[in-house]
Design an enzyme around this catalytic site. Structure first.
Site, mmCIF file in Angstrom:
data_model
loop_
_atom_site.group_PDB
_atom_site.id
_atom_site.type_symbol
_atom_site.label_atom_id
_atom_site.label_comp_id
_atom_site.label_asym_id
_atom_site.label_seq_id
_atom_site.Cartn_x
_atom_site.Cartn_y
_atom_site.Cartn_z
ATOM 1 N N GLN A 60 8.653 1.417 -2.430
ATOM 2 C CA GLN A 60 7.778 1.788 -1.155
ATOM 3 C C GLN A 60 6.628 0.622 -0.964
ATOM 4 O O GLN A 60 5.815 0.805 -1.737
ATOM 5 C CB GLN A 60 6.901 3.171 -1.367
ATOM 6 N N PHE A 61 7.065 -0.198 -0.450
ATOM 7 C CA PHE A 61 6.041 -1.412 -0.389
ATOM 8 C C PHE A 61 4.715 -1.053 0.380
ATOM 9 O O PHE A 61 3.970 -1.705 0.152
ATOM 10 C CB PHE A 61 6.752 -2.650 0.465
ATOM 11 N N THR A 62 5.022 -0.095 1.117
ATOM 12 C CA THR A 62 3.600 0.572 1.933
ATOM 13 C C THR A 62 2.345 0.909 0.924
ATOM 14 O O THR A 62 1.363 0.651 1.377
ATOM 15 C CB THR A 62 3.825 1.629 2.870
#
Length: 149
Positions: free
Chosen positions: A78-80
């Site tokens: 989850q790059f966010t």
């Protein structure tokens, strides 16, 4: 490297309507990888994840780790988690590692967790994933390898 760790009764991840990862009691791990992260960051978070005492003992106290209860692990990239939201209203993800770095480090993290002998499933890096879970407690902990010292 940042992780949002959630104690769950069960969790699963779907891609294009197909369940690709599923666990029973254990930990759901949302994993964000920074461009400066290394295997040392992953190693530290693996040990913290496996040994963090967030499951209840016979007296109802959080005294047991996922390892102690023979729990399961579900890892979701989850790059966010690396969002910079300080300026303006549109988050920037400039700190998030590019796929050529993030994918091998995410795979390394999963492989190291799996060495524990616990069932370790994952989502699909870069895919549009639908994650469902039953948070137990709720117990949700944010961990960041940059704060280890």
């Amino acid at each position: 490297m940042k992780i949002i760790l959630q104690r769950v009764r069960h969790a699963q991840v779907e891609v294009e309507g197909n369940i690709i990862g599923k666990i029973n009691q254990g930990l759901l791990l949302l994993v964000g990888i920074d461009q400066d992260d290394s295997e040392a960051d992953a190693d530290w978070l693996v040990q913290k994840t496996l040994n963090l005492r967030v499951f209840s003992d016979q007296d109802g106290k959080m005294n047991l780790s996922v390892r102690d209860i023979g729990g399961e692990l579900l890892c979701i990239s989850q790059f966010t988690l690396l969002a910079d939201y300080k300026k303006g209203n549109r988050p920037s993800y400039i700190r998030a590692a590019r796929p050529e770095k993030a994918i091998p480090l995410f795979d390394y993290f999963k492989k190291e967790l799996a060495k524990s002998g616990l069932k370790t499933d994952s989502g699909q890096f870069g895919a549009d994933m639908k994650v469902s879970l039953l948070n137990d407690g709720p117990v949700t902990i944010a961990m960041d390898s940059k704060t280890k010292s």
